[in-house]
Design an enzyme around this catalytic site. Structure first.
Site, mmCIF file in Angstrom:
data_model
loop_
_atom_site.group_PDB
_atom_site.id
_atom_site.type_symbol
_atom_site.label_atom_id
_atom_site.label_comp_id
_atom_site.label_asym_id
_atom_site.label_seq_id
_atom_site.Cartn_x
_atom_site.Cartn_y
_atom_site.Cartn_z
ATOM 1 N N ARG A 52 0.814 -1.230 -0.068
ATOM 2 C CA ARG A 52 0.218 -0.088 0.082
ATOM 3 C C ARG A 52 0.837 1.170 -0.026
ATOM 4 N NH1 ARG A 52 -4.955 -1.724 4.262
ATOM 5 N NH2 ARG A 52 -5.279 -3.532 3.096
ATOM 6 N N ARG A 104 2.187 1.008 10.248
ATOM 7 C CA ARG A 104 1.643 1.459 8.763
ATOM 8 C C ARG A 104 2.646 1.382 7.956
ATOM 9 N NH1 ARG A 104 -2.934 4.181 7.948
ATOM 10 N NH2 ARG A 104 -3.112 4.797 10.161
ATOM 11 N N GLU A 130 -6.483 -1.112 15.147
ATOM 12 C CA GLU A 130 -6.897 -1.889 14.471
ATOM 13 C C GLU A 130 -6.172 -3.018 13.820
ATOM 14 O OE1 GLU A 130 -8.211 -2.236 9.753
ATOM 15 O OE2 GLU A 130 -8.247 -0.167 10.764
ATOM 16 N N SER A 190 -10.400 -5.728 9.796
ATOM 17 C CA SER A 190 -11.811 -5.142 9.333
ATOM 18 C C SER A 190 -12.507 -6.315 8.741
ATOM 19 C CB SER A 190 -11.636 -4.116 8.362
ATOM 20 O OG SER A 190 -11.022 -3.000 9.124
ATOM 21 N N ARG A 245 0.755 -6.598 12.292
ATOM 22 C CA ARG A 245 -0.133 -5.953 13.547
ATOM 23 C C ARG A 245 -0.082 -6.924 14.800
ATOM 24 N NH1 ARG A 245 -3.747 -0.989 12.124
ATOM 25 N NH2 ARG A 245 -2.512 0.025 10.380
#
Length: 379
Positions: free
Chosen positions: A214, A229, A301, A304, A343
Site C-alpha cells: 500500500r 503502517r 485496528e 476489518s 500487527r
C-alpha cells in the site's frame, strides 16, 4: 441528385461525430458511476469518523506490568532483531527488516492463522498471484477511485518508453502495468469473476497469507515509526462468497473466525461497528477488531470484517443460479483480515514483553517455534 449525395455525406460525417460523442459520454458516465460507494445498511450507525464508532464488545483483560511497557519498535530494536535503518537503505521509509527468531515468530503467526482457518473454520487455502490486472482491481473497487493508493509493476515486454511523448509514455505504462495487491481480498474475491455458480456450491470460503502493498497516500506523519503502517506487510485474508440470504449470518461468522485468532493468542481486544463516515468504499457494514497495545496504551485496528452485498459482484459479473431457477442472481461477497500478521506481531511483542526486554512466546505459537519459549537479545 448532387444535393442528396451531399446531404448523405454530411449525415455520415455527423453520425460518426455523434457516435464519438456517445462513446465519450458513456465513458464519463461509467467512470462517475464507478466512483459512487456502496450504500450502508440501515442498521449501520450514523457518524462522521472513527470517534463515532460504537463499541460492540470487549474481550480479555489488559495486562498489568510492574514496569513501563515499551512500544514494539523499542523492543525489537533493543533485541537487535528489528532493523528499520537497513530497510530504509534498501527500500526507503515504511519498510522493516526482521531477523532471527523475530522473523520466525512472524512466519509462525501466519502459519498458525492458516492452520486455524483451514483446519477448524472451513476455509480453503489459496496461493494467489500478487500481481493483478486493472480489471481485477476494479472488481474489488481499488480502481478507479483509489489508484494513487496502489503500487504498480510495469512489464518491459512490448514497452516503448519514448513513444508519443509524455502522454504516450503514460498510456504505455498503463497498458503494461500490473497492480501489487493491497490485500489478498483482491485476487480471492475475483476467483469468481465472470462466472455463474450453482447455488449448491455456496458458500465458498477462501483464505490466503500474502504480502500486501500500500502506498499509504495521504498518511504523511501518521505512524511513521514502527510496523503499524508499512508499505509492505503480511496479512491473512478471509473471503466468503454467499447467496444474499446467507450474507449477514456469514458476516457474524467471519467476525468470530477472526476473533478466535486473538483469543488463542491471549490478546485483549475490542470490536467496534464502523459508522457511515468511517466505512470502506465497497462495504455495506463493517466490524473493526482493535487489539490492545500496552506500549501505546490504546486499541489499534488489527482486522476489518465487511459484508459488501452484491456491490463487488456487479463489478465482477459474478453470479449464481438458484436451485430450480432459470434466471441468475448476483452473489454476495464478504472479506476480513484473519488477521494482519504484522500487527499481530506488534501485539505479541507489546503484550508478552518482560522487564528485561525479552518476549515470551505465546503457547499457541510454540509448536511453530521449534521449542523456543522466549525471544532474547541477539548475541
Amino acid at each position: 441528385m448532387d444535393v442528396l449525395k451531399a446531404e448523405v455525406a454530411e449525415l455520415k460525417t455527423r453520425l460518426a461525430d455523434f457516435e464519438s460523442e456517445e462513446r465519450e459520454a458513456t465513458a464519463a458516465l461509467d467512470k462517475a458511476l464507478s466512483e459512487i460507494p456502496n450504500l450502508p445498511l440501515e442498521e449501520v450507525p450514523f457518524g462522521k469518523d472513527e470517534n463515532d464508532n460504537p463499541e460492540h464488545h470487549v474481550f480479555g483483560e489488559k495486562p498489568k506490568f510492574s514496569f513501563k511497557p515499551k512500544e514494539h519498535f523499542e523492543l525489537g530494536e533493543a533485541l537487535g532483531l528489528m532493523d528499520f535503518e537497513t530497510a530504509t537503505k534498501l527500500s526507503g521509509a515504511r519498510f522493516v527488516v526482521n531477523k532471527g527468531p523475530l522473523a520466525r515468530l512472524e512466519r509462525a503467526l501466519g502459519a498458525f492463522m492458516l492452520d486455524l482457518h483451514t483446519g477448524e473454520h472451513g476455509y480453503t487455502e489459496v496461493n494467489p498471484p500478487i500481481l493483478v490486472r486493472d480489471e481485477t482491481m476494479f472488481g474489488t473497487a481499488q480502481l478507479p477511485k483509489f489508484e494513487e493508493d496502489q503500487f504498480w509493476a510495469v512489464s518491459g515486454e512490448n514497452f516503448s518508453p519514448d513513444e508519443n511523448g509524455a502522454l504516450g509514455l503514460l498510456d504505455a505504462l498503463r497498458r503494461n502495468r500490473l497492480g501489487l495487491i493491497p490485500t489478498a481480498e483482491v485476487p480471492l474475491t475475483n476467483l469468481v469473476r465472470e462466472s455463474i455458480l450453482d447455488e449448491k456450491q455456496l458458500p465458498l470460503r477462501f483464505t490466503a497469507c500474502t504480502p500486501c502493498f500500500r502506498a499509504e497516500a495521504g498518511s504523511a506523519g501518521r505512524d511513521t515509526r514502527g510496523m503499524i503502517r508499512q508499505h509492505q506487510f503480511t496479512k491473512v485474508e478471509l473471503v466468503s462468497v454467499t447467496t444474499p440470504e446467507q450474507g449477514l449470518a456469514e458476516h457474524e461468522r467471519m467476525l468470530s473466525c477472526a476473533e478466535e485468532v486473538l483469543r488463542r493468542l491471549g490478546l485483549p481486544y475490542r470490536v467496534v461497528t464502523l459508522c457511515t463516515g468511517d466505512m470502506g468504499f465497497a462495504s455495506q457494514k463493517t466490524y473493526d477488531i482493535e487489539v490492545w497495545l500496552p506500549g501505546q496504551d490504546r486499541y489499534r485496528e488489527i482486522s476489518s470484517v465487511s459484508v459488501c452485498g452484491d456491490f463487488e459482484a456487479r463489478r465482477m459479473n459474478a453470479r449464481y443460479r438458484p436451485e430450480g431457477a432459470k434466471n441468475t442472481r448476483f452473489v454476495f461477497t464478504l472479506n476480513g483480515s484473519g488477521v494482519a500478521v504484522g500487527r499481530a506481531l506488534v501485539a505479541v511483542l507489546e503484550n508478552y514483553q518482560n522487564e528485561d526486554g525479552s518476549i515470551t512466546v505465546p503457547d499457541a505459537l510454540r509448536p511453530y517455534m521449534g521449542g523456543l519459549t522466549r525471544i532474547e537479545k541477539a548475541q
